[in-house]
Scaffold this motif. Structure first.
Motif, PDB file in Angstrom:
ATOM      1  N   CYS A  23      -0.895   7.526  -4.061  1.00 49.81           N
ATOM      2  CA  CYS A  23      -1.172   6.633  -5.195  1.00 49.81           C
ATOM      3  C   CYS A  23      -2.643   6.225  -5.282  1.00 49.81           C
ATOM      4  O   CYS A  23      -3.045   5.597  -6.261  1.00 49.81           O
ATOM      5  CB  CYS A  23      -0.321   5.368  -5.096  1.00 49.81           C
ATOM      6  SG  CYS A  23       1.468   5.642  -5.128  1.00 49.81           S
ATOM      7  N   TRP A  24      -3.430   6.564  -4.270  1.00 47.56           N
ATOM      8  CA  TRP A  24      -4.825   6.135  -4.268  1.00 47.56           C
ATOM      9  C   TRP A  24      -5.584   6.711  -5.455  1.00 47.56           C
ATOM     10  O   TRP A  24      -5.323   7.821  -5.919  1.00 47.56           O
ATOM     11  CB  TRP A  24      -5.539   6.596  -2.997  1.00 47.56           C
ATOM     12  CG  TRP A  24      -5.001   6.022  -1.729  1.00 47.56           C
ATOM     13  CD1 TRP A  24      -3.964   5.141  -1.568  1.00 47.56           C
ATOM     14  CD2 TRP A  24      -5.466   6.312  -0.411  1.00 47.56           C
ATOM     15  NE1 TRP A  24      -3.766   4.859  -0.251  1.00 47.56           N
ATOM     16  CE2 TRP A  24      -4.670   5.561   0.497  1.00 47.56           C
ATOM     17  CE3 TRP A  24      -6.478   7.125   0.096  1.00 47.56           C
ATOM     18  CZ2 TRP A  24      -4.868   5.616   1.865  1.00 47.56           C
ATOM     19  CZ3 TRP A  24      -6.667   7.170   1.466  1.00 47.56           C
ATOM     20  CH2 TRP A  24      -5.879   6.414   2.340  1.00 47.56           C
ATOM     21  N   TYR A  25      -6.529   5.938  -5.935  1.00 46.28           N
ATOM     22  CA  TYR A  25      -7.434   6.309  -7.020  1.00 46.28           C
ATOM     23  C   TYR A  25      -6.713   6.608  -8.334  1.00 46.28           C
ATOM     24  O   TYR A  25      -7.168   7.409  -9.137  1.00 46.28           O
ATOM     25  CB  TYR A  25      -8.342   7.484  -6.598  1.00 46.28           C
ATOM     26  CG  TYR A  25      -8.975   7.235  -5.257  1.00 46.28           C
ATOM     27  CD1 TYR A  25      -9.817   6.139  -5.065  1.00 46.28           C
ATOM     28  CD2 TYR A  25      -8.676   8.039  -4.163  1.00 46.28           C
ATOM     29  CE1 TYR A  25     -10.353   5.866  -3.823  1.00 46.28           C
ATOM     30  CE2 TYR A  25      -9.225   7.759  -2.918  1.00 46.28           C
ATOM     31  CZ  TYR A  25     -10.055   6.675  -2.754  1.00 46.28           C
ATOM     32  OH  TYR A  25     -10.589   6.401  -1.524  1.00 46.28           O
ATOM     33  N   THR A  62       0.582   4.125 -13.539  1.00 49.63           N
ATOM     34  CA  THR A  62       1.143   5.022 -12.532  1.00 49.63           C
ATOM     35  C   THR A  62       2.520   4.549 -12.110  1.00 49.63           C
ATOM     36  O   THR A  62       2.685   3.393 -11.708  1.00 49.63           O
ATOM     37  CB  THR A  62       0.224   5.090 -11.292  1.00 49.63           C
ATOM     38  OG1 THR A  62      -1.073   5.533 -11.722  1.00 49.63           O
ATOM     39  CG2 THR A  62       0.775   6.048 -10.253  1.00 49.63           C
ATOM     40  N   GLN A  63       3.495   5.428 -12.186  1.00 48.12           N
ATOM     41  CA  GLN A  63       4.858   5.105 -11.797  1.00 48.12           C
ATOM     42  C   GLN A  63       5.216   5.729 -10.454  1.00 48.12           C
ATOM     43  O   GLN A  63       4.790   6.842 -10.146  1.00 48.12           O
ATOM     44  CB  GLN A  63       5.857   5.607 -12.845  1.00 48.12           C
ATOM     45  CG  GLN A  63       5.770   4.879 -14.176  1.00 48.12           C
ATOM     46  CD  GLN A  63       6.909   5.259 -15.077  1.00 48.12           C
ATOM     47  OE1 GLN A  63       8.042   4.871 -14.839  1.00 48.12           O
ATOM     48  NE2 GLN A  63       6.613   6.025 -16.112  1.00 48.12           N
ATOM     49  N   CYS A  68       3.295   0.683 -10.643  1.00 47.90           N
ATOM     50  CA  CYS A  68       2.792  -0.005  -9.451  1.00 47.90           C
ATOM     51  C   CYS A  68       2.394  -1.447  -9.751  1.00 47.90           C
ATOM     52  O   CYS A  68       2.471  -2.314  -8.882  1.00 47.90           O
ATOM     53  CB  CYS A  68       1.606   0.754  -8.862  1.00 47.90           C
ATOM     54  SG  CYS A  68       2.046   2.383  -8.197  1.00 47.90           S
ATOM     55  N   SER A  69       1.983  -1.724 -10.972  1.00 46.22           N
ATOM     56  CA  SER A  69       1.576  -3.087 -11.335  1.00 46.22           C
ATOM     57  C   SER A  69       2.762  -4.020 -11.565  1.00 46.22           C
ATOM     58  O   SER A  69       2.586  -5.239 -11.623  1.00 46.22           O
ATOM     59  CB  SER A  69       0.710  -3.053 -12.595  1.00 46.22           C
ATOM     60  OG  SER A  69       1.437  -2.489 -13.674  1.00 46.22           O
ATOM     61  N   SER A 122       0.768  -4.132  -4.323  1.00 44.02           N
ATOM     62  CA  SER A 122       2.074  -3.641  -4.755  1.00 44.02           C
ATOM     63  C   SER A 122       2.833  -3.163  -3.530  1.00 44.02           C
ATOM     64  O   SER A 122       2.435  -2.190  -2.888  1.00 44.02           O
ATOM     65  CB  SER A 122       1.939  -2.483  -5.750  1.00 44.02           C
ATOM     66  OG  SER A 122       3.198  -1.833  -5.919  1.00 44.02           O
ATOM     67  N   ALA A 123       3.932  -3.852  -3.205  1.00 41.39           N
ATOM     68  CA  ALA A 123       4.776  -3.427  -2.084  1.00 41.39           C
ATOM     69  C   ALA A 123       5.530  -2.154  -2.439  1.00 41.39           C
ATOM     70  O   ALA A 123       5.851  -1.344  -1.573  1.00 41.39           O
ATOM     71  CB  ALA A 123       5.758  -4.543  -1.722  1.00 41.39           C
ATOM     72  N   TYR A 124       5.800  -1.966  -3.724  1.00 44.13           N
ATOM     73  CA  TYR A 124       6.553  -0.799  -4.180  1.00 44.13           C
ATOM     74  C   TYR A 124       5.764   0.487  -3.941  1.00 44.13           C
ATOM     75  O   TYR A 124       6.314   1.508  -3.533  1.00 44.13           O
ATOM     76  CB  TYR A 124       6.895  -0.956  -5.657  1.00 44.13           C
ATOM     77  CG  TYR A 124       8.090  -0.152  -6.115  1.00 44.13           C
ATOM     78  CD1 TYR A 124       9.389  -0.550  -5.798  1.00 44.13           C
ATOM     79  CD2 TYR A 124       7.927   0.995  -6.876  1.00 44.13           C
ATOM     80  CE1 TYR A 124      10.485   0.182  -6.228  1.00 44.13           C
ATOM     81  CE2 TYR A 124       9.028   1.723  -7.306  1.00 44.13           C
ATOM     82  CZ  TYR A 124      10.305   1.316  -6.980  1.00 44.13           C
ATOM     83  OH  TYR A 124      11.396   2.045  -7.398  1.00 44.13           O
TER      84      TYR A 124
END
Length: 198
Positions: free
Chosen positions: A46-48, A54-55, A68-69, A97-99
């Motif tokens: 998920c970086w950058y 982004t899901q 993620c938000s 985001s813990a998810y």
């Protein structure tokens, strides 16, 4: 209506339906990572990427798709506490985001002295040199931005700074100016420079 026309009509309906239904990657090709609709698993994958676009399917990869938000919380800094300095004041937040197991920085111009200003934000993980940073010029009160996502498995420091002239700073891995570091060292020019870690 004969079968030939029904067949043509069916093909047209399928074509129109196919082009009108957006997909998650409909805007995946963009220059700076912001606003790029995409997917990720968790962590480094998920970086950058942009938290708002982004899901992920969570740590197990089998949960429902979620941005993620969606579960984001501020773990350090504050959206209402202003850090003040020579050129005005900023709000600085470290978001989590813990998810998706990621962090990012959200910065806002809270006040300015008289003049034209540059604002820069960055999110710096403690266990790697891979940070996210950006800057903008001619900012005004209320201007707010956030970085792309970074490593959420380590301590991350969020910085937001305000300066009264242009300093492009070091380049990132995509050869974009970050507004931090560099020669001259832009990092030393921000006043205020807000910092929060968690």
């Amino acid at each position: 209506m004969n079968k030939k026309y029904l067949h043509i009509l069916a093909i047209l309906v399928l074509f129109v339906t196919g082009i009108s239904v957006p997909t998650i990657n409909a805007r995946a090709v963009c220059s700076d990572g912001h606003g790029c609709s995409t997917t990720c698993t968790t962590g480094q994958n998920c970086w950058y990427k942009d938290a708002a676009y982004t899901q992920s399917r969570g740590t197990s990869g089998t949960h429902a798709w979620q941005y993620c938000s969606t579960d984001a919380i501020t773990v350090a800094g504050s959206p209402t506490t202003t850090v003040s300095g020579t050129y005005g004041g900023v709000n600085n937040e470290l978001r989590w985001s813990a998810y998706c197991i990621v962090n990012w920085t959200r910065g806002k111009v809270a006040t300015t002295a008289n003049g034209t200003y540059q604002m820069a934000i960055r999110a710096v993980p403690s266990n790697s040199g891979f940070y996210a940073a950006e800057y903008w010029i001619n900012v005004v009160v209320g201007f707010q931005k956030y970085t792309l996502m970074v490593d959420g498995n380590s301590t991350v420091t969020a910085n937001t700074g305000l300066y009264n002239t242009l300093c492009t700073g070091a380049k990132d891995s995509h050869n974009r100016s970050t507004g931090w570091g560099g020669n001259p060292n832009c990092t030393n020019l921000y006043n205020p420079k807000a910092s929060a870690s968690a």
